[in-house]
Design an enzyme around this catalytic site. Sequence first.
Site, PDB file in Angstrom:
ATOM      1  N   GLY A  48      39.748  40.349  48.049  1.00 29.22           N
ATOM      2  CA  GLY A  48      38.097  40.381  47.413  1.00 29.22           C
ATOM      3  C   GLY A  48      37.020  39.951  48.369  1.00 29.22           C
ATOM      4  N   ASP A 104      34.023  35.776  47.862  1.00 31.39           N
ATOM      5  CA  ASP A 104      33.418  36.998  47.679  1.00 31.39           C
ATOM      6  C   ASP A 104      32.824  36.221  46.520  1.00 31.39           C
ATOM      7  OD1 ASP A 104      35.727  35.740  46.333  1.00 31.39           O
ATOM      8  OD2 ASP A 104      36.299  38.017  46.447  1.00 31.39           O
ATOM      9  N   ASP A 107      34.686  30.571  41.309  1.00 30.86           N
ATOM     10  CA  ASP A 107      34.617  30.633  39.506  1.00 30.86           C
ATOM     11  C   ASP A 107      35.378  29.420  39.379  1.00 30.86           C
ATOM     12  OD1 ASP A 107      34.914  31.916  36.799  1.00 30.86           O
ATOM     13  OD2 ASP A 107      37.122  31.998  37.247  1.00 30.86           O
ATOM     14  N   LYS A 135      29.572  31.522  39.662  1.00 29.48           N
ATOM     15  CA  LYS A 135      29.751  30.991  38.314  1.00 29.48           C
ATOM     16  C   LYS A 135      29.528  29.649  38.016  1.00 29.48           C
ATOM     17  CE  LYS A 135      32.782  35.322  37.422  1.00 29.48           C
ATOM     18  NZ  LYS A 135      33.594  35.469  36.521  1.00 29.48           N
TER      19      LYS A 135
HETATM   20  P1  IMP Z   1      38.998  30.197  41.878  1.00 32.52           P
HETATM   21  O1  IMP Z   1      40.078  29.929  41.585  1.00 32.52           O
HETATM   22  O2  IMP Z   1      38.957  30.585  39.499  1.00 32.52           O
HETATM   23  O3  IMP Z   1      37.682  30.201  42.000  1.00 32.52           O
HETATM   24  O4  IMP Z   1      39.544  31.591  41.575  1.00 32.52           O
HETATM   25  C1  IMP Z   1      37.808  32.346  42.595  1.00 32.52           C
HETATM   26  C2  IMP Z   1      38.459  34.198  42.839  1.00 32.52           C
HETATM   27  O5  IMP Z   1      39.242  34.584  41.096  1.00 32.52           O
HETATM   28  C3  IMP Z   1      37.566  35.004  43.731  1.00 32.52           C
HETATM   29  O6  IMP Z   1      37.871  35.081  45.094  1.00 32.52           O
HETATM   30  C4  IMP Z   1      38.056  36.114  42.745  1.00 32.52           C
HETATM   31  O7  IMP Z   1      38.617  36.617  43.734  1.00 32.52           O
HETATM   32  C5  IMP Z   1      38.627  36.169  41.038  1.00 32.52           C
HETATM   33  N1  IMP Z   1      37.548  36.404  40.291  1.00 32.52           N
HETATM   34  C6  IMP Z   1      36.687  35.299  39.444  1.00 32.52           C
HETATM   35  N2  IMP Z   1      36.163  35.535  39.226  1.00 32.52           N
HETATM   36  C7  IMP Z   1      35.948  37.148  39.247  1.00 32.52           C
HETATM   37  C8  IMP Z   1      35.108  38.137  38.672  1.00 32.52           C
HETATM   38  O8  IMP Z   1      34.687  38.021  38.022  1.00 32.52           O
HETATM   39  N3  IMP Z   1      35.385  39.261  38.851  1.00 32.52           N
HETATM   40  C9  IMP Z   1      36.682  39.581  39.333  1.00 32.52           C
HETATM   41  N4  IMP Z   1      37.506  38.840  40.649  1.00 32.52           N
HETATM   42  C10 IMP Z   1      37.149  37.535  40.480  1.00 32.52           C
HETATM   43 MG    MG Z   2      38.515  35.561  46.189  1.00 31.87          MG
END
Ligand code: IMP
Ligand code: MG
Length: 250
Positions: A48, A104, A107, A135
Amino acid sequence: MRIADVEEDIDHELVSKEQIDAKIHEMAALASEDYRDKNPLLVAVLKGAVNTLVAFTQAMSIPVQIDFMSLSSYGSGTVSSGEVTVRQDLSADVRGRHILIVEDIVDSGRTLAWLVAELKRRGAASVEVFALLSKPSRREVDVDVKYAGYEIPDEFVVGFGLDFDERYRNLDSIAVPQAVRLPRSASMSFRKGRVTAITRTRTTTVTTATRSPTRSTVAITGTMAKATKRTARYGSPPGCGVPCSWSWLC
Ligand code: IMP
Ligand code: MG
């Protein structure tokens, strides 16, 4: 690829190509000042963050090195356990290096928190983060993002490297898909009535949805072959028990 090329699949644009470019240039200028004479190593998590890394390094005004890592996180359904395994490791030794992670989107923050801790454990001199998108309402783990891009609402987005089921990574802006094309088996997360995450599961036979007792997560599995375009959008999935929206194309 532009939104006009896949118009039918997109609900609306969230961050334009120009906005992405402006933010990347703004943050790259700051980082170029901060890392002058530090020979920084910029690290991106595949796949990503590739678009963001390329645009960011090109916008910087100092020489930098780049490296990549492929990670996978395990959890049940859409609930990430925060357990991360390395699928493909960095080729560089990070000991004594000044690392700037280029992301990118942040989340839950779990992957990033793990990566920051891991690089420090390996002996990096410093570890900072640039994240194009965030987010904040989804955050489960606190991560310090020194170079923060745009905050976006709790919606599933695609484009500029971000995919849904490996599609739309080559879209040149960030957009909310109009409807989601569910793989044969998947789980979807909902918050405040919007789809926020979609994850493949290994189960293929169950056709019910269950609500997690701890968060607004509804796991839907099974073949969705009978659903037609945008039917049941804003309805409740079977077994959901809470007002939530779902939508897909078949
Ligand atoms: P985290 O560990 O939950 O912060 O995961 C983050 C990862 O989930 C990001 O680097 C993205 O690859 C993926 N991700 C989170 N939100 C989205 C979204 O809205 N669309 C696509 N991929 C997402
Ligand atoms: Mg990522």
